[in-house]
Design a protein around this motif. Structure first.
Motif, PDB file in Angstrom:
ATOM      1  N   SER A 145       0.751  -1.215  -0.068  1.00  0.00           N
ATOM      2  CA  SER A 145       0.030  -0.048  -0.042  1.00  0.00           C
ATOM      3  C   SER A 145       0.815   1.225   0.130  1.00  0.00           C
ATOM      4  CB  SER A 145      -0.980   0.050   1.099  1.00  0.00           C
ATOM      5  OG  SER A 145      -0.141   0.378   2.425  1.00  0.00           O
ATOM      6  N   GLY A 147       2.883   2.029  -2.104  1.00  0.00           N
ATOM      7  CA  GLY A 147       3.060   2.373  -3.465  1.00  0.00           C
ATOM      8  C   GLY A 147       4.306   2.312  -4.189  1.00  0.00           C
ATOM      9  N   LYS A 177       6.490  -1.355 -12.595  1.00  0.00           N
ATOM     10  CA  LYS A 177       5.195  -0.826 -12.918  1.00  0.00           C
ATOM     11  C   LYS A 177       4.197  -1.917 -13.432  1.00  0.00           C
ATOM     12  CE  LYS A 177       6.160   4.052 -13.291  1.00  0.00           C
ATOM     13  NZ  LYS A 177       6.061   5.350 -14.082  1.00  0.00           N
TER      14      LYS A 177
END
Length: 453
Positions: A145, A147, A177
């Motif tokens: 979370s 990121g 990504k």
């Protein structure tokens, strides 16, 4: 006389009398058992989650709220277990079949959140998932979370796998990504020789689907014993392809410096480990009077920032060498050139690809900004981070980004470094795979650029 002596000893060492001695004989073992009581499963899991939550909040390079971390953990739990989460109206409810756990909002203390998470993973009366797999799923949800694809929770099994075989892989770098996409292929590796291409989408490894896997999980899946062959299945525009690949030592990049074309210098520094820079400059002493440098950083994973700075000192005689930026409120660490440069004012071409990462990217950026070096090849990985590894109570670990690497002009390596000259993958013999640099098409392109300067 003897009785008097015994009474003296008894009164000196047991002033409360024989009854006290008998009492102590029974009391001490009882206290000993209480002091060394085995923690319950809830206590063990609570301690684990508390350490994880505190480490995320205290160490990550950006500020993050405790409540958002706890919420991420609960969401991962319900996704893994099939239970139901209700978050709102000042209360949290987690329902698993006939059991419910509730807690008031706000929830912004690590110990309270840890206790809640420890309780809910024991509610799993419907799913077949084990408590261990639920704990690992919750931990991964919390860490992911944040990121940052390079910050990861590593389960105990993954830690052991990476410790034992971390350098042995099939020669591909995955896209942070889009973790199922091939971002780079190491020249000369099994993947390169078999025909794996940048942009291929990985579907399965040894029959195991990689759909939904995190970037860190992909690394653990691809590494393993060198003697075992790996079967991968991938897709590209012309259909599905299957390859059997061999693993090789990804970090085995020998330090290499040699003259090519009489007056140019080819340099391959290897991983930036302790002593690399000193070894590199010792080799360079035998290669004076050169007119240009080709620095090969293809598939270089980086390493120690201190070695990167020492290496840069051999090129840049004075001025800024970039900086390290931790989270807001913490001091920035700036670096400046600290010694006479060895290769002064020489034109430089730097070869990079999708496996060029971390400190190797930082070195390339500094040389580009300070000396106008040309970047040639393919875009880099984009891992401009300083990281720490934190051991956790479950024998797992967290690899966490604690700061960003910033170039002299202030550019952060938040994404891939783009090249000045894009090249298609080198075919056949390459210098990074141990062949003569003169036979490498990328090196030949670099030679052409240097001749024009």
């Amino acid at each position: 006389m003897m009785n008097k002596s015994l009474n003296c000893i008894k009164n000196r060492f047991f002033p409360l009398g024989t009854a006290a001695v008998v009492l102590l004989m029974f009391v001490v073992p009882i206290h000993s058992k209480v002091a060394h009581a085995v923690p319950t499963q809830i206590e063990q899991n609570s301690y684990f989650f508390e350490e994880l939550l505190k480490s995320c909040q205290a160490s990550y390079l950006k500020k993050v709220s405790m409540q958002s971390l706890i919420r991420a953990g609960l969401l991962s739990f319900v996704e893994e277990s099939g239970c139901v989460l209700h978050w709102g109206s000042g209360k949290i409810k987690v329902r698993c079949y006939h059991e419910t756990v509730t807690h008031d909002l706000p929830l912004d203390a690590a110990d309270d959140g840890a206790k809640l998470l420890a309780r809910v993973i024991l509610l799993n009366t419907v799913s077949k998932s084990s408590v261990q797999s639920l704990r690992e799923a919750v931990a991964k949800g919390i860490v992911n979370s944040l990121g940052d694809p390079f910050t990861a929770y590593l389960a105990p099994g993954e830690v052991q796998q990476l410790k034992r075989y971390g350098h042995w892989s099939v020669g591909v770098a995955m896209d942070p990504k889009h973790p199922d996409r091939v971002h780079g292929v190491r020249p000369g590796s099994s993947a390169d020789m078999r025909g794996v291409f940048v942009g291929d989408r990985l579907l399965r490894v040894d029959g195991q689907s990689v759909n939904g896997k995190y970037y860190s999980e992909m690394s653990a899946i691809l590494v393993g014993p060198p003697e075992e062959r790996v079967t991968i299945e991938l897709s590209r525009d012309d259909g599905i392809h299957r390859f059997q690949l061999n693993r090789s030592d990804e970090e085995s990049i020998p330090i290499w410096a040699q003259k090519i074309h009489k007056d140019l210098l080819y340099m391959r520094p290897g991983k930036f480990d302790n002593g690399m820079a000193d070894t590199m400059w010792v080799q360079l002493a035998a290669h004076a009077q050169v007119k240009g440098v080709i620095l090969d950083l293809r598939h270089n994973p980086g390493g120690l920032l201190s070695e990167g700075i020492s290496f840069l000192n051999g090129f840049v005689g004075e001025g800024a060498l970039g900086s390290v930026h931790p989270r807001a409120g913490h001091p920035v660490q700036s670096y400046k050139a600290s010694q006479a440069h060895v290769l002064s004012e020489l034109p430089i071409v730097i070869l990079v690809d999708g496996g060029t990462a971390s400190v190797a990217e930082f070195v390339a950026l500094v040389l580009k900004e300070r000396l106008g070096a040309a970047l040639v090849g393919q875009s880099t990985l984009g891992k401009g981070r300083v990281q720490r590894v934190i051991s956790l109570p479950d024998s797992g670990a967290m690899r966490i980004s604690v700061a960003e690497l910033v170039g002299p002009s202030g550019q952060r390596i938040k994404k891939s470094l783009e090249v000045d000259h894009f090249l298609a993958p080198a075919a056949g013999n390459t210098a990074i795979s141990g062949k003569n640099p003169a036979e490498d098409s990328w090196v030949a392109f670099g030679v052409g650029l240097l001749r024009k300067k």
